[in-house]
Design an enzyme around this catalytic site. Structure first.
Site, PDB file in Angstrom:
ATOM      1  N   ASN A  37     -21.414 -38.843 -23.350  1.00 16.37           N
ATOM      2  CA  ASN A  37     -20.397 -37.443 -23.695  1.00 16.37           C
ATOM      3  C   ASN A  37     -20.727 -36.980 -25.091  1.00 16.37           C
ATOM      4  OD1 ASN A  37     -18.603 -35.277 -23.551  1.00 16.37           O
ATOM      5  ND2 ASN A  37     -17.109 -36.732 -23.131  1.00 16.37           N
ATOM      6  N   HIS A 122      -4.726 -39.219 -14.134  1.00 16.66           N
ATOM      7  CA  HIS A 122      -4.249 -38.993 -15.451  1.00 16.66           C
ATOM      8  C   HIS A 122      -3.159 -37.956 -15.328  1.00 16.66           C
ATOM      9  CE1 HIS A 122      -8.229 -40.037 -18.123  1.00 16.66           C
ATOM     10  NE2 HIS A 122      -7.985 -40.853 -17.041  1.00 16.66           N
ATOM     11  N   ARG A 147      -2.085 -43.123 -15.063  1.00 13.03           N
ATOM     12  CA  ARG A 147      -2.156 -43.114 -16.492  1.00 13.03           C
ATOM     13  C   ARG A 147      -1.243 -42.182 -17.296  1.00 13.03           C
ATOM     14  NH1 ARG A 147      -7.079 -41.932 -20.443  1.00 13.03           N
ATOM     15  NH2 ARG A 147      -5.994 -40.083 -20.857  1.00 13.03           N
ATOM     16  N   TYR A 159      -4.056 -38.420 -28.454  1.00  8.12           N
ATOM     17  CA  TYR A 159      -5.083 -38.249 -27.502  1.00  8.12           C
ATOM     18  C   TYR A 159      -4.639 -38.315 -25.899  1.00  8.12           C
ATOM     19  CZ  TYR A 159      -7.841 -40.360 -23.817  1.00  8.12           C
ATOM     20  OH  TYR A 159      -8.714 -40.693 -22.904  1.00  8.12           O
ATOM     21  N   ASP A 209      -3.291 -45.440 -22.326  1.00  8.16           N
ATOM     22  CA  ASP A 209      -4.763 -45.393 -23.190  1.00  8.16           C
ATOM     23  C   ASP A 209      -4.273 -45.275 -24.752  1.00  8.16           C
ATOM     24  OD1 ASP A 209      -7.234 -45.643 -24.232  1.00  8.16           O
ATOM     25  OD2 ASP A 209      -7.900 -44.107 -22.532  1.00  8.16           O
ATOM     26  N   HIS A 211      -6.747 -45.487 -26.838  1.00  7.48           N
ATOM     27  CA  HIS A 211      -8.048 -44.927 -27.255  1.00  7.48           C
ATOM     28  C   HIS A 211      -8.376 -45.555 -28.860  1.00  7.48           C
ATOM     29  CE1 HIS A 211     -10.818 -41.567 -27.075  1.00  7.48           C
ATOM     30  NE2 HIS A 211     -10.669 -42.012 -25.759  1.00  7.48           N
ATOM     31  N   GLU A 235      -4.577 -49.927 -22.772  1.00  8.33           N
ATOM     32  CA  GLU A 235      -6.229 -49.737 -22.832  1.00  8.33           C
ATOM     33  C   GLU A 235      -6.471 -49.616 -24.309  1.00  8.33           C
ATOM     34  OE1 GLU A 235      -7.646 -46.790 -20.032  1.00  8.33           O
ATOM     35  OE2 GLU A 235      -9.366 -46.152 -21.345  1.00  8.33           O
ATOM     36  N   GLU A 261     -14.439 -49.124 -22.412  1.00  5.56           N
ATOM     37  CA  GLU A 261     -15.446 -47.978 -21.752  1.00  5.56           C
ATOM     38  C   GLU A 261     -16.568 -47.572 -22.539  1.00  5.56           C
ATOM     39  OE1 GLU A 261     -11.857 -45.461 -21.768  1.00  5.56           O
ATOM     40  OE2 GLU A 261     -12.770 -44.191 -23.350  1.00  5.56           O
ATOM     41  N   ARG A 282     -13.528 -52.821 -18.920  1.00  7.18           N
ATOM     42  CA  ARG A 282     -13.560 -51.256 -18.533  1.00  7.18           C
ATOM     43  C   ARG A 282     -14.983 -50.616 -18.717  1.00  7.18           C
ATOM     44  NH1 ARG A 282     -10.908 -47.427 -17.375  1.00  7.18           N
ATOM     45  NH2 ARG A 282     -11.275 -46.197 -19.185  1.00  7.18           N
ATOM     46  N   HIS A 311     -14.446 -47.740 -16.071  1.00  5.17           N
ATOM     47  CA  HIS A 311     -14.250 -46.091 -16.719  1.00  5.17           C
ATOM     48  C   HIS A 311     -14.695 -45.065 -15.684  1.00  5.17           C
ATOM     49  CE1 HIS A 311     -15.556 -43.377 -20.359  1.00  5.17           C
ATOM     50  NE2 HIS A 311     -14.216 -42.924 -20.045  1.00  5.17           N
ATOM     51  N   ASP A 315     -16.569 -37.166 -17.607  1.00  5.53           N
ATOM     52  CA  ASP A 315     -17.832 -37.307 -18.438  1.00  5.53           C
ATOM     53  C   ASP A 315     -18.778 -37.986 -17.698  1.00  5.53           C
ATOM     54  OD1 ASP A 315     -15.694 -38.453 -20.236  1.00  5.53           O
ATOM     55  OD2 ASP A 315     -17.360 -39.445 -20.631  1.00  5.53           O
ATOM     56  N   GLU A 338     -10.650 -46.073 -12.633  1.00  3.18           N
ATOM     57  CA  GLU A 338     -10.500 -44.693 -13.071  1.00  3.18           C
ATOM     58  C   GLU A 338     -10.695 -43.522 -12.152  1.00  3.18           C
ATOM     59  OE1 GLU A 338     -11.646 -43.979 -17.063  1.00  3.18           O
ATOM     60  OE2 GLU A 338      -9.943 -42.913 -17.595  1.00  3.18           O
ATOM     61  N   TRP A 401     -11.181 -41.895 -33.315  1.00  5.74           N
ATOM     62  CA  TRP A 401     -10.712 -40.995 -32.188  1.00  5.74           C
ATOM     63  C   TRP A 401     -10.511 -41.517 -31.006  1.00  5.74           C
ATOM     64  CZ3 TRP A 401     -12.447 -38.921 -27.579  1.00  5.74           C
ATOM     65  CH2 TRP A 401     -11.856 -37.986 -26.757  1.00  5.74           C
TER      66      TRP A 401
HETATM   67  O1  EZ4 Z   1     -12.295 -40.601 -23.972  1.00  2.83           O
HETATM   68  O2  EZ4 Z   1     -14.492 -40.296 -21.408  1.00  2.83           O
HETATM   69  O3  EZ4 Z   1      -9.914 -43.702 -20.325  1.00  2.83           O
HETATM   70  N1  EZ4 Z   1     -10.683 -42.537 -20.765  1.00  2.83           N
HETATM   71  C1  EZ4 Z   1     -11.074 -42.298 -21.564  1.00  2.83           C
HETATM   72  C2  EZ4 Z   1     -11.820 -40.805 -21.526  1.00  2.83           C
HETATM   73  C3  EZ4 Z   1     -12.816 -41.009 -22.969  1.00  2.83           C
HETATM   74  C4  EZ4 Z   1     -13.756 -40.116 -22.526  1.00  2.83           C
HETATM   75  C5  EZ4 Z   1     -15.125 -40.070 -23.661  1.00  2.83           C
HETATM   76  O4  EZ4 Z   1     -16.124 -39.644 -23.335  1.00  2.83           O
HETATM   77  O5  EZ4 Z   1     -10.749 -42.917 -22.924  1.00  2.83           O
HETATM   78  O6  EZ4 Z   1     -11.062 -39.676 -21.673  1.00  2.83           O
HETATM   79 CO    CO Z   2      -9.997 -44.725 -22.239  1.00  2.00          CO
END
Ligand code: EZ4
Ligand code: CO
Length: 401
Positions: A37, A122, A147, A159, A209, A211, A235, A261, A282, A311, A315, A338, A401
Site C-alpha cells: 500500500n 471493521h 473491530r 486511526y 487497533d 495502530h 492490536e 501486519e 498478524r 491482516h 489493500d 480480518e 501513523w
Molecule cells: O492501516 O492495511 O488492521 N488493519 C490495518 C489497516 C492498515 C492498512 C495499511 O495499508 O491496520 O487498515
Molecule cells: Co491494523
C-alpha cells in the site's frame, strides 16, 4: 512444468493493486498479490526488473526451491518490497500447483482443520453512539467479531474512522499529515468499550487497533483499562522494532495482544513468539513471503500457543485474501481473519470462490487459490498514485501513523 512468462498487472479498481500472473508451458497460470500500500510501483519494478528474469524457465512445481533461491539468491534479505515480490511468486506457484492437481490449495496444506474461518469486520464512528450503531449493524449481518474504532474528542484524525461501513486509509495524491494526541486517546477509549459492552452484551467479540501509536507503558495502561470489557485483542499497541519491549505490556495486562501486519519475515516476530509476549500474530501472505513462509511463522507460533490473526484490509487484494483463507482453514492454530469486503469495482476485476456466511468465511473448492483476474477490466482502471497518511503530535513532532 516450465514457467514460460510472468506479467505484472498494475490496476486501480477502487484502489491500487499489483498482481503477478505466472504462466506455464502447460497453459496453466497462477496469480499472486504484490500490493504494498502506497509503494505499489516499487514492488512492480522489483518484480519486473529483477525477479521475473530469474523465474522464467524454472520448474513451477519447485515452490520451496524457488522461494529459497529468490530469498537467499538476492543477497539483500528481507524488507517489505523484496518479501512482497517473493510472496507474489510463491502464491502464484501454489495456485498453479493446485490447478495442475485439480484441488484447492488448502488440501495441499494438510486439508481443513475447521469447517469455516472466523472473521472480524471493521466498525467505526464519529461518536460513541455512532460507533455502537455501526458495531450493531455488523452483528445484525451475522458477524461474531467486530473491530471498533471511534473518533477521539479534540483529535482531528483518530486511526480507522471510515465513512459509513467503509474504511480506506490510502488517499489519491500526496499524503495528508494528520494530528494525534495519545493523552486524549488514552483518556477516551475505555468509555467506548464500556458503552459497547453495555449496549451489545458480553457475547460479541470486540477488537481494537492502536495502530502502533503508543509507548509500551501507555499501551500497558490501555490494556489494563480495557480489561473489564474483555477484548478479543488489542492490536499493534506499540511499534515492534524492539520485540522485547512487549514484555512490559505483557507484565501489566491480561488484555490479549496482536501484532504484525507490517512484519515481513519470521525474524520480525520470533522473539515475540518464543517469549510468549503476544497472543496473535498478524503477519499475512502478501507481506510475509507468501504461503510458504507464513506457514513457517504459523508453525513456530503453534509451538508457543500463539494463534494466527492475518491482516486482511482492502489493500490486500482478493488473491491475498484467498491465500490467507487457505492457510487459515488448514493450520491448527488459526485464531481469526480480518475481513474488509472489497469495493464493487474491485469485485468486477477479481472473481473469487471464497464466500462469507454468518460471520465466517471459506476459501471454496475451486482448484488452486480460486481467484481469477479479468485482464480487460483491469486495464480499464489505470494506476493512480496514492499514499497512506502520516501523523504528527500536537506540537508538530512526527509520530507513528
Ligand atoms: O492501516 O492495511 O488492521 N488493519 C490495518 C489497516 C492498515 C492498512 C495499511 O495499508 O491496520 O487498515
Ligand atoms: Co491494523
Amino acid at each position: 512444468m516450465r514457467i514460460t512468462s510472468g506479467k505484472v498487472i498494475v490496476c486501480s479498481p477502487g484502489r491500487n493493486f499489483v498482481t503477478l500472473k505466472l504462466e506455464t508451458e502447460d497453459g496453466l497460470y497462477g496469480l499472486g498479490d504484490a500490493t504494498l500500500n502506497g509503494r505499489e510501483l516499487a514492488v512492480a519494478s522489483y518484480l519486473g526488473e529483477h525477479v521475473l528474469p530469474l523465474v522464467e524457465g524454472r520448474d513451477a512445481r519447485r515452490i520451496e526451491d524457488i522461494w529459497q533461491f529468490l530469498y537467499k539468491g538476492a543477497y539483500w534479505r528481507r524488507g517489505p518490497v523484496t518479501m512482497t515480490a517473493i510472496a507474489a511468486v510463491d502464491m502464484a506457484l501454489w495456485d498453479i500447483k493446485g490447478k495442475s492437481l485439480g484441488v484447492p490449495v488448502y488440501q495441499l496444506l494438510g486439508g481443513a482443520s475447521r469447517d469455516a474461518v472466523l472473521v472480524y469486520g471493521h466498525a467505526s464512528g464519529a461518536t460513541i453512539a455512532e460507533t455502537t450503531a455501526a458495531v450493531a449493524r455488523y452483528a445484525h449481518r451475522g458477524y461474531k467479531a467486530v473491530r471498533a474504532q471511534c473518533s477521539v474528542p479534540g483529535v482531528t484524525h483518530a486511526y480507522g474512522i471510515g465513512s459509513g461501513d467503509h474504511y480506506e486509509p490510502a488517499k489519491t495524491g500526496l499524503a495528508p499529515e494528520e494530528r494525534w494526541s495519545s493523552e486524549r486517546y488514552l483518556a477516551f477509549v475505555p468509555a467506548v468499550f464500556e458503552a459497547l459492552r453495555r449496549e451489545l452484551g458480553p457475547d460479541l467479540h470486540l477488537l481494537h487497533d492502536v495502530h502502533h501509536r503508543l509507548t509500551p507503558i501507555e499501551a500497558a495502561r490501555l490494556g489494563r483499562s480495557l480489561e473489564p470489557h474483555h477484548l478479543f485483542w488489542m492490536e499493534d499497541p506499540t511499534p515492534a522494532e524492539d520485540q522485547d519491549r512487549f514484555r512490559l505490556i505483557r507484565q501489566h495486562t491480561t488484555t490479549p495482544i496482536a501484532v504484525g501486519e507490517v512484519f515481513n519475515s519470521v525474524f520480525d516476530c520470533h522473539r515475540l513468539i518464543e517469549g510468549h509476549l503476544i497472543d496473535y500474530i498478524r503477519a499475512t501472505v502478501t507481506h510475509a513471503g507468501g504461503i510458504s513462509h507464513l506457514r513457517k511463522i504459523a508453525a513456530l507460533a503453534e509451538v508457543h500457543q500463539v494463534r494466527t490473526g492475518c491482516h486482511g484490509a482492502t489493500d490486500l487484494s482478493p488473491v491475498s485474501l484467498a491465500a490467507a483463507l487457505h492457510v487459515d482453514v488448514s493450520v491448527h492454530n488459526f485464531g481469526i481473519q480480518e475481513y474488509m469486503p472489497h469495493a464493487p469495482e474491485t469485485e468486477r476485476v477479481f472473481s473469487h470462490a471464497y464466500s462469507f456466511e454468518e460471520g465466517t468465511m471459506h476459501p471454496g473448492e475451486a482448484p488452486g487459490l480460486g481467484v481469477d483476474i479479468d485482464d480487460v477490466a483491469a486495464a480499464a482502471c489505470p494506476y493512480r498514485r496514492a499514499y497512506l497518511p502520516t501523523a504528527r503530535l500536537e506540537d508538530g513532532t512526527v509520530h507513528d501513523w
